[in-house]
Design a protein around this motif. Structure first.
Motif, PDB file in Angstrom:
ATOM      1  N   ARG A 288       9.480  -1.754 -16.970  1.00  0.00           N
ATOM      2  CA  ARG A 288       8.641  -2.465 -15.994  1.00  0.00           C
ATOM      3  C   ARG A 288       7.362  -1.703 -15.697  1.00  0.00           C
ATOM      4  NH1 ARG A 288      12.385  -3.370 -10.914  1.00  0.00           N
ATOM      5  NH2 ARG A 288      10.390  -3.212  -9.833  1.00  0.00           N
ATOM      6  N   LYS A 289       6.235  -2.379 -15.816  1.00  0.00           N
ATOM      7  CA  LYS A 289       4.926  -1.755 -15.619  1.00  0.00           C
ATOM      8  C   LYS A 289       4.720  -1.263 -14.188  1.00  0.00           C
ATOM      9  CE  LYS A 289       2.202  -0.833 -18.780  1.00  0.00           C
ATOM     10  NZ  LYS A 289       3.329   0.008 -19.065  1.00  0.00           N
ATOM     11  N   ASP A 290       5.258  -2.031 -13.213  1.00  0.00           N
ATOM     12  CA  ASP A 290       4.979  -1.665 -11.813  1.00  0.00           C
ATOM     13  C   ASP A 290       5.621  -0.340 -11.411  1.00  0.00           C
ATOM     14  OD1 ASP A 290       7.500  -2.864 -12.013  1.00  0.00           O
ATOM     15  OD2 ASP A 290       7.486  -3.476  -9.920  1.00  0.00           O
ATOM     16  N   LEU A 291       6.591   0.147 -12.214  1.00  0.00           N
ATOM     17  CA  LEU A 291       7.205   1.434 -11.885  1.00  0.00           C
ATOM     18  C   LEU A 291       6.648   2.565 -12.745  1.00  0.00           C
ATOM     19  CD1 LEU A 291      10.962   0.330 -11.570  1.00  0.00           C
ATOM     20  CD2 LEU A 291       9.221   0.452  -9.765  1.00  0.00           C
ATOM     21  N   SER A 292       5.724   2.246 -13.641  1.00  0.00           N
ATOM     22  CA  SER A 292       5.228   3.255 -14.593  1.00  0.00           C
ATOM     23  C   SER A 292       4.046   4.018 -14.035  1.00  0.00           C
ATOM     24  CB  SER A 292       4.735   2.591 -15.873  1.00  0.00           C
ATOM     25  OG  SER A 292       5.662   1.685 -16.347  1.00  0.00           O
ATOM     26  N   GLU A 293       3.761   5.137 -14.682  1.00  0.00           N
ATOM     27  CA  GLU A 293       2.537   5.864 -14.378  1.00  0.00           C
ATOM     28  C   GLU A 293       1.381   4.973 -14.828  1.00  0.00           C
ATOM     29  OE1 GLU A 293       2.487   9.746 -16.081  1.00  0.00           O
ATOM     30  OE2 GLU A 293       0.738  10.336 -14.892  1.00  0.00           O
ATOM     31  N   GLN A 294       0.344   4.851 -13.978  1.00  0.00           N
ATOM     32  CA  GLN A 294      -0.732   3.901 -14.308  1.00  0.00           C
ATOM     33  C   GLN A 294      -1.819   4.573 -15.131  1.00  0.00           C
ATOM     34  OE1 GLN A 294      -0.338   0.497 -13.154  1.00  0.00           O
ATOM     35  NE2 GLN A 294       1.695   1.425 -12.917  1.00  0.00           N
TER      36      GLN A 294
ATOM     37  N   ALA B 126       0.832  -1.207   0.000  1.00  0.00           N
ATOM     38  CA  ALA B 126       0.000   0.000   0.000  1.00  0.00           C
ATOM     39  C   ALA B 126       0.866   1.256   0.000  1.00  0.00           C
ATOM     40  CB  ALA B 126      -0.932  -0.020   1.205  1.00  0.00           C
ATOM     41  N   GLY B 127       1.976   1.216   0.752  1.00  0.00           N
ATOM     42  CA  GLY B 127       2.877   2.371   0.805  1.00  0.00           C
ATOM     43  C   GLY B 127       3.538   2.609  -0.545  1.00  0.00           C
ATOM     44  N   PHE B 128       3.946   1.516  -1.189  1.00  0.00           N
ATOM     45  CA  PHE B 128       4.564   1.602  -2.507  1.00  0.00           C
ATOM     46  C   PHE B 128       3.572   2.177  -3.524  1.00  0.00           C
ATOM     47  CE2 PHE B 128       4.780  -0.602  -6.628  1.00  0.00           C
ATOM     48  CZ  PHE B 128       5.998  -0.151  -7.101  1.00  0.00           C
ATOM     49  N   LEU B 129       2.324   1.689  -3.495  1.00  0.00           N
ATOM     50  CA  LEU B 129       1.330   2.175  -4.466  1.00  0.00           C
ATOM     51  C   LEU B 129       1.023   3.647  -4.229  1.00  0.00           C
ATOM     52  CD1 LEU B 129      -1.146  -0.855  -4.618  1.00  0.00           C
ATOM     53  CD2 LEU B 129       0.664  -0.226  -6.237  1.00  0.00           C
ATOM     54  N   LEU B 130       0.940   4.050  -2.961  1.00  0.00           N
ATOM     55  CA  LEU B 130       0.733   5.472  -2.657  1.00  0.00           C
ATOM     56  C   LEU B 130       1.929   6.282  -3.164  1.00  0.00           C
ATOM     57  CD1 LEU B 130      -0.580   7.925  -1.301  1.00  0.00           C
ATOM     58  CD2 LEU B 130       0.421   7.180   0.877  1.00  0.00           C
ATOM     59  N   GLY B 131       3.132   5.788  -2.905  1.00  0.00           N
ATOM     60  CA  GLY B 131       4.336   6.487  -3.344  1.00  0.00           C
ATOM     61  C   GLY B 131       4.368   6.644  -4.855  1.00  0.00           C
ATOM     62  N   ARG B 132       3.969   5.592  -5.559  1.00  0.00           N
ATOM     63  CA  ARG B 132       3.962   5.663  -7.018  1.00  0.00           C
ATOM     64  C   ARG B 132       2.946   6.699  -7.494  1.00  0.00           C
ATOM     65  NH1 ARG B 132       2.541   0.217  -9.929  1.00  0.00           N
ATOM     66  NH2 ARG B 132       0.416   0.825  -9.380  1.00  0.00           N
TER      67      ARG B 132
ATOM     68  N   ILE C 178      12.055  10.447 -15.917  1.00  0.00           N
ATOM     69  CA  ILE C 178      11.212   9.688 -16.838  1.00  0.00           C
ATOM     70  C   ILE C 178      11.709   8.241 -16.928  1.00  0.00           C
ATOM     71  CG2 ILE C 178      10.355   9.614 -19.234  1.00  0.00           C
ATOM     72  CD1 ILE C 178      11.148  12.666 -19.356  1.00  0.00           C
ATOM     73  N   GLN C 179      10.801   7.310 -16.692  1.00  0.00           N
ATOM     74  CA  GLN C 179      11.218   5.897 -16.637  1.00  0.00           C
ATOM     75  C   GLN C 179      11.938   5.446 -17.900  1.00  0.00           C
ATOM     76  OE1 GLN C 179       8.149   2.906 -16.388  1.00  0.00           O
ATOM     77  NE2 GLN C 179       9.572   1.357 -15.617  1.00  0.00           N
ATOM     78  N   SER C 180      11.370   5.772 -19.087  1.00  0.00           N
ATOM     79  CA  SER C 180      11.980   5.273 -20.320  1.00  0.00           C
ATOM     80  C   SER C 180      13.371   5.871 -20.538  1.00  0.00           C
ATOM     81  CB  SER C 180      11.070   5.574 -21.513  1.00  0.00           C
ATOM     82  OG  SER C 180      10.824   6.963 -21.563  1.00  0.00           O
TER      83      SER C 180
END
Lengths: 271, 348
Positions: free
Chosen positions: B342-348, B57-63, B84-86
């Motif tokens: 990686r999708k988990d580090l991207s803007e959703q 939950a903390g990671f998702l909030l942080g993202r 920027i991730q890319s």
């Protein structure tokens, strides 16, 4: 099988009784009562009361100035009683940000054991330990996200600004906004991974001449200090606005900090 | 009677614990969040995870916060705008950072990568705790130019944040400390450890080509004393002889006021260089070739030049054209395509 309220109550009672048993063994009860001691920081300019933004004063170099902002951290308060026994206020309740524009910040209240106190010690600034502590232990005036808006925190060089005085003077050069401003932002706790300037200053004031603080439960003893803003410009070093209108994180700031102790004088105590 | 009640309570309590545990197991199978994982070829992290344990939950909030433009005064710039991730979490195509109202900063955006192993942050190391870092971009007039108070009040108006903060920290309260802790949870999860180099080092079935291997040998003899494996930085501050730029940025000196630190900057990692151009603290070199030319031919002597770059009869590092080609192909093995996509580090 379900937990009923009764069962929980019995369980709690059991836990409580166990705990109180173990408590009895490890510590003798504290007999001394605690009472409130207040320390008042009354900011002045020479022989006048300090009036932010309107009063005009003259420093030791003969420069005219008006003060717009005066703020400083006071921390780590200690008192010594008539028998020479020192009491250190628990650190977590010993951080104050005195702000001349907010009268309620000028009386710093701490809880100390009942006694007659003949000396008071405090730090101007924030100790290095707190400067480097985990952010969750930095609440209230120390919350960097709060103090940052008040401008008492350097984000780019993690650390608190201990003392800040800003104002105008005809002797200060014109800045980009067109004002003749001087700015003294003094900090520096000695560095985290590499040593650098340390401007943490400790002041000890003898209270015996102008009135010891008789701290008793049920009343409030108030140590009234006069804090002379103009003394920042004189003391071990003479600070001239014309020569050093802006002092921030620099080697020169040490000279400004060396004058801090001379600003604080015990005027009287209200018991 | 008393005794019976006690055993009843105890039995109830055991059942309760058992029930909780069961629920835990179910959660684990539902989500794949593994928390912070130390790669086998990496040392212990420097970041004190015990003060801020990473949870999902903390990671998702942080993202969410990392990609939240409301962290800026006019709601236009997020952390992700400059990281920027890319581009390996840097700002591609910008020598110095480009912030609010098109204002320019004075330094190149470094990557948000393997920060759990950083001893200090910023090119000059002025920040010593990742939790204290976000105050800077948020309040910096040329970056996001916002006040924490108004960030907090803007977030409070969005119901999704009440929910996210509650999940991450137990209550709906939104404050600066929680914002910083959540951002740190996201940032420490940005671990890049899946490059070819890592797979070779960990014996995961890949091996270097002859050219890469030759480049690796050159690297170990001429670069790794500063760009130390496996993070490709030793975290120290050094002057690599690029010479002062037009704004005379004195680097580490501003933080320590020690004259010996003039023009020293934090040694950057060399991971993901293919995605992070331009290079150096002010982004002055556009290609890795230009960087290698610098080390081979253009190192400037000055009082604080690192002694390692001034050993022979000519300052710099001896590199033939052939060496450069080999070195370049080794440096390419430090690219981690998984990290930048990686999708988990991207803007959703």
């Amino acid at each position: 099988m379900k937990l009923s309220l009764q069962h929980i109550a019995i369980g709690c009672a059991l836990i409580f009784s166990l705990q109180s048993c173990s408590k009895k063994d490890d510590n003798k009860p504290q007999t001394s009562k605690k009472a409130t001691l207040s320390v008042e920081f009354d900011n002045i300019a020479g022989d006048r009361n300090l009036q932010l933004g309107t009063g005009t004063y003259t420093n030791s170099s003969g420069e005219q100035l008006t003060i717009q902002t005066l703020k400083y951290f006071i921390s780590n308060i200690k008192v010594t009683n008539a028998e020479g026994v020192e009491y250190v206020v628990p650190q977590d309740s010993s951080y104050f940000l005195v702000d001349e524009s907010k009268p309620e910040t000028q009386e710093c209240k701490v809880q100390v054991p009942e006694a007659d106190y003949k000396s008071l010690t405090f730090t101007i600034g924030v100790d290095s330990l707190r400067n480097t502590m985990d952010i969750s232990k930095r609440t209230g005036v120390l919350d960097p996200s709060g103090s940052m808006d008040d401008g008492m925190y350097w984000g780019w060089n993690s650390g608190y600004i201990f003392f800040k005085m800003e104002g105008t003077s005809p002797q200060a050069p014109v800045d980009p906004t067109g004002a003749n401003k001087f700015r003294y932002h003094i900090g520096g706790f000695g560095g985290y991974s590499a040593p650098t300037i340390n401007n943490i200053k400790t002041v000890t004031l003898d209270l015996s001449k102008a009135g010891v603080a008789r701290v008793r439960a049920g009343r409030e003893s108030n140590i009234h200090l006069m804090v002379d803003a103009l003394k920042m410009f004189s003391g071990p070093s003479t600070i001239s606005i014309a020569a050093n209108p802006q002092v921030m994180f620099s080697a020169f700031s040490v000279n400004v900090a060396n004058n801090f102790a001379g600003m604080f004088r015990h005027d009287h105590t209200e018991n | 009677m008393r005794n019976k009640a006690f055993w009843t309570v105890l039995a109830g309590f055991c059942l309760f614990i058992y029930a909780c545990k069961k629920e835990d197991d179910i959660q684990k199978t539902v989500s794949e969040f593994l928390g912070f994982q130390q790669p086998a070829n990496f040392p212990e992290p420097v970041y004190k995870l015990s003060n801020n344990p990473v949870n999902e939950a903390g990671f998702l909030l942080g993202r969410t916060l990392f990609y939240e433009p409301r962290l800026s005064r006019d709601n236009t710039i997020s952390c992700g705008s400059c990281h920027i991730q890319s581009s390996g979490f840097t700002q591609h195509g910008h020598d110095v950072s480009h912030g609010i109202d098109d204002k320019l900063g004075s330094r190149n955006s470094p990557p948000i990568m393997n920060l759990a192993w950083n001893k200090t942050f910023f090119w000059d190391g002025g920040v010593f705790d990742l939790d204290l870092q976000p105050i800077n971009p948020i309040t910096n007039p040329v970056e996001m130019d916002e006040k924490m108070e108004s960030v907090i009040s803007k977030l409070k108006q969005l119901p999704k944040y009440n929910e996210l903060f509650k999940k991450a920290f137990g209550t709906e309260e939104i404050n600066g400390i929680r914002i910083f802790k959540a951002l740190s949870q996201f940032m420490v999860m940005c671990v890049s450890a899946n490059s070819k180099y890592d797979k070779v080092t960990r014996n995961e079935g890949e091996s270097f080509t002859a050219e890469e291997q030759a480049g690796y040998t050159i690297f170990k003899s001429r670069c790794s004393s500063c760009h130390a494996e496996p993070l490709f930085t030793d975290g120290s501050f050094r002057n690599n002889g690029i010479g002062a730029g037009p704004n005379n940025d004195e680097g580490r000196y501003a933080v320590t006021l020690n004259p010996d630190d003039r023009y020293k900057f934090k040694v950057p990692s060399l991971r993901n260089l293919s995605y992070t151009a331009p290079y150096m603290h002010d982004g002055r070199f556009l290609t890795i070739n230009a960087v290698l030319d610098h080390y081979a031919n253009e190192v400037k002597v000055s009082p604080t030049l690192d002694p390692l770059l001034n050993t022979g009869n000519k300052p710099g590092v001896a590199l033939s054209d052939d060496d450069k080609i080999k070195l370049l192909s080794f440096l390419k093995t430090l690219d981690d395509p998984d990290f930048v996509s990686r999708k988990d580090l991207s803007e959703q």
